[in-house]
Design an enzyme around this catalytic site. Sequence first.
Site: not given
Length: 424
Positions: A22-23, A116, A121, A124, A305, A399
């Site tokens: 996924k990532n 999520c 998070r 900037d 995670d 997800r």
Amino acid sequence: MSSINIIGGKPLLGEIEIQGSKNAALPILAGTILHQGVTRLEGCPKISDVLHMSEILEELGCVVTWEKKTLIVDATTLSKHAVVGEVAKKTRASVLFLGALLGREKTAVVSYPGGCSIGERPIDLHLAALRKLGVSIKEDLDLLYCNVAQMTGSKIHFSFPSVGATENIILASVLAEGETNLYNAAREPEIVALCEFLVAAGANISGIGTSHLKIEGVQELKEVTYKIPADRIVAGTYLTAVAGAGGSAVLHGVREKEIRMVVKMLRKAGCSVDFSGEHCLIRREKRLKSVSKIETKPFPGFPTDMQSQFMAILSTAMGESKIVENIFEARFLVADELVKMGANIEIRQDTSTAIIYGVKQLHGTPVVGKDLRGAAALVIAGLMADGVTTVSGMEYVMRGYEDICSDLISLGANVTESVCRIAK
């Protein structure tokens, strides 16, 4: 809210192939628009986050199709530069279109991203780095209006090795004029995958896998076929499932170097974990032992995670375990749900620490998943528990996991299957 039932208390046994990451897939999907043509992504996971990114690509004017497990993106007809509205808020990765659109179109309008509820998070670091590349940014309510006459390479020092900021600046820099140097860049395997994908498409990136990335801008990218690597967090989740429920399993498609800290902690807890190439065998026969301290850190440290899954399995380990969360401030949401199942967990918010006092047995009860990894952790807890556990919030699991129910059923788990996967 979708839910499943799990009848626990049964050891797991069998073998399983790990899905695409996924990532890794999400930033690569954003990167497909940098080439004004066709990109083929083999082994792309069919999960809701990928489908949301595909929707965004289609809204931008791209053509997205599936051929079995290969996702094909034709970005020739990209005609828009705005990623706004509800679909943009469905996945945190939508913010990665900011760098990619600026790289190709020199202009972008992007909503602040969703995803999520595991912490603020903020972005900037993304914005500060983009300004270093010459981007003009205007913020209006929840929209970012960004423009650049010519993206120009620069030296960028990240105060923290943010994965998202690193990905966004890589995407923004590959077509820039001149050389961009990223210092204290994130080193996660998913960053490596993004760089390898872009290099295969014609980008000039060196220092891949290190904290110093050097990107020499090129004029254009080319058509490429790229295989998405296996998902290290899915692999870690299934390793912890076997560790929690007991039994043994072989996982195919696991790179030891990518989950070294996860394996280290599983061994400390009393599991046997062995590798042969990209095949991993895990065994757990006796009751798990406590782990004195797990502390989440950027790669190659212990991944945030995997924190929730370890909280679940350590809830029945002998003795006292400690988890310190350094990445996201709201990553202990699963603790209250585990307590409903009989776990004894103390959260010390002032030090972002969870103290887990191992109990002999968890008990099945209705629980609610509130984020992706927390919901997966509750599924693991259900496998460990006595009786029936009903886990609500399985839309979060979809997800990141293609079909967690079928995967666990293939290992012998007694789990409801129908709501665990995206329609294929």
